[in-house]
Design an enzyme around this catalytic site. Sequence first.
Site, PDB file in Angstrom:
ATOM      1  N   VAL A  80       5.115  40.610   1.992  1.00  0.00           N
ATOM      2  CA  VAL A  80       5.345  39.850   3.218  1.00  0.00           C
ATOM      3  C   VAL A  80       6.578  38.962   3.056  1.00  0.00           C
ATOM      4  CG1 VAL A  80       3.714  37.972   2.637  1.00  0.00           C
ATOM      5  CG2 VAL A  80       4.265  38.444   5.013  1.00  0.00           C
ATOM      6  N   GLY A 159       0.762  28.750   8.039  1.00  0.00           N
ATOM      7  CA  GLY A 159       0.968  30.046   8.695  1.00  0.00           C
ATOM      8  C   GLY A 159      -0.275  30.902   8.519  1.00  0.00           C
ATOM      9  N   ARG A 160      -0.052  32.215   8.449  1.00  0.00           N
ATOM     10  CA  ARG A 160      -1.189  33.152   8.356  1.00  0.00           C
ATOM     11  C   ARG A 160      -2.070  32.860   7.150  1.00  0.00           C
ATOM     12  NH1 ARG A 160       2.709  37.599  10.445  1.00  0.00           N
ATOM     13  NH2 ARG A 160       3.931  36.894   8.682  1.00  0.00           N
ATOM     14  N   ASP A 266      -0.247  31.219  -8.964  1.00  0.00           N
ATOM     15  CA  ASP A 266      -0.191  32.681  -8.985  1.00  0.00           C
ATOM     16  C   ASP A 266       1.254  33.133  -9.128  1.00  0.00           C
ATOM     17  OD1 ASP A 266      -1.239  35.308  -8.794  1.00  0.00           O
ATOM     18  OD2 ASP A 266      -0.591  35.400  -6.698  1.00  0.00           O
ATOM     19  N   HIS A 290       0.976  36.775 -10.526  1.00  0.00           N
ATOM     20  CA  HIS A 290       1.342  37.108  -9.134  1.00  0.00           C
ATOM     21  C   HIS A 290       0.454  38.231  -8.585  1.00  0.00           C
ATOM     22  CE1 HIS A 290       4.965  36.891  -6.158  1.00  0.00           C
ATOM     23  NE2 HIS A 290       3.832  37.141  -5.529  1.00  0.00           N
ATOM     24  N   ILE A 291      -0.844  37.934  -8.492  1.00  0.00           N
ATOM     25  CA  ILE A 291      -1.813  38.967  -8.072  1.00  0.00           C
ATOM     26  C   ILE A 291      -2.418  38.664  -6.705  1.00  0.00           C
ATOM     27  CG2 ILE A 291      -2.413  39.711 -10.408  1.00  0.00           C
ATOM     28  CD1 ILE A 291      -4.975  37.953 -10.149  1.00  0.00           C
ATOM     29  N   GLY A 292      -1.790  37.781  -5.929  1.00  0.00           N
ATOM     30  CA  GLY A 292      -2.376  37.391  -4.641  1.00  0.00           C
ATOM     31  C   GLY A 292      -2.794  38.577  -3.778  1.00  0.00           C
TER      32      GLY A 292
HETATM   33  C1  DGY Z   1       4.183  38.974  -0.897  1.00  0.00           C
HETATM   34  O1  DGY Z   1       3.775  39.918  -0.237  1.00  0.00           O
HETATM   35  O2  DGY Z   1       5.174  38.317  -0.571  1.00  0.00           O
HETATM   36  C2  DGY Z   1       3.414  38.622  -2.128  1.00  0.00           C
HETATM   37  O3  DGY Z   1       4.007  37.652  -2.881  1.00  0.00           O
HETATM   38  C3  DGY Z   1       3.116  39.847  -2.971  1.00  0.00           C
HETATM   39  O4  DGY Z   1       2.180  40.585  -2.300  1.00  0.00           O
END
Ligand code: DGY
Length: 324
Positions: A80, A159-160, A266, A290-292
């Site tokens: 995103v 935001g979202r 993360d 970075h596993i969000g």
């Molecule tokens: C993003 O989508 O920007 C996240 O950091 C990784 O999925």
Amino acid sequence: MDSNLQKVFVARRIPQIGIDSLAQQFAVTVHSGQLPPTRSELLSGVGGCHGILSLLSDRIDGEVMDAAGAQLKVISNFAVGFNNIDVPEATRRGIAVGNTPDVLTDATADIAIALIMATARRLREAWQAVDNLAWKTWEPTGWRGLDLVGSTVGIVGMGRIGSKVAQRLYGGWNMRVLFTAHRAKAEDTFPFPARQVALDELLTNSDFISLHVPLSADTRHLIGAREFGLMKETAVVVNTARGEIINQAALVNALRNKQIFGAGLDVCDPEPLPEYDPLRQCENCLLLPHIGSATYSARDAMAVRAADNLLAGLTGNPLPYPVN
Ligand code: DGY
């Protein structure tokens, strides 16, 4: 491979569902291997391509666009966030840029909640005690942490993803919600009570501070020494957005000096965190790789959206998930 097909360079192995959909219409080259393409692999890989599927670890700038050639029509980011792409430069050249919004919102909000809870309850230190055989007995005064119920969360960037985090914390723990946003939001915007405030007021009054702004020139190092100085000594800072939003040297100081209670991250700067980075020594910091968005369904859906953007851009249609 049909040499008349338009060419797509995919900068890493993504879930197969995305590759399959692209391979039906285009000549697809996937950069294989666990690591991102080096700069020279990227520059040679994109040569002659009409479409690029990039990841957040690939810097897509004018040099890459030049290396691709004048036929390049679309850059589709498998994320995103799109701070890795020089969007103004793409726009200037008439190249469409797309991203993968919405499908990772819940997964990322869940990781923010996991970090809030894990940091508040000191799970890193508790797990290390188990792992190091330092757990000797049930300890009445050991590993005490913070309560969530009735506390205040400050959402920086409502935001979202930020609003989903707030919704979970209000619904699950009855937390008071403060937030910042880049434009004024009416009180009834959200299905829970929330008050829009200035950043300093949020930092001063929040028990948990969760960062959800996109990375830009305005948000780089948004949280630094001055901002840590405003926070409560019991504050927990959580970052699931981009590492560069926090001045990491200032964070290390704040964690070492117990200026704040802890941090759950993360994301960091750089990624991955170098072996001898002082942040690793901070026991009150829990760091994830970075596993969000890393659930099976979110990553599949991101692959489909990234492919859909390419399909549209390469067949002369507007991107379904456009950035420019
Ligand atoms: C993003 O989508 O920007 C996240 O950091 C990784 O999925």
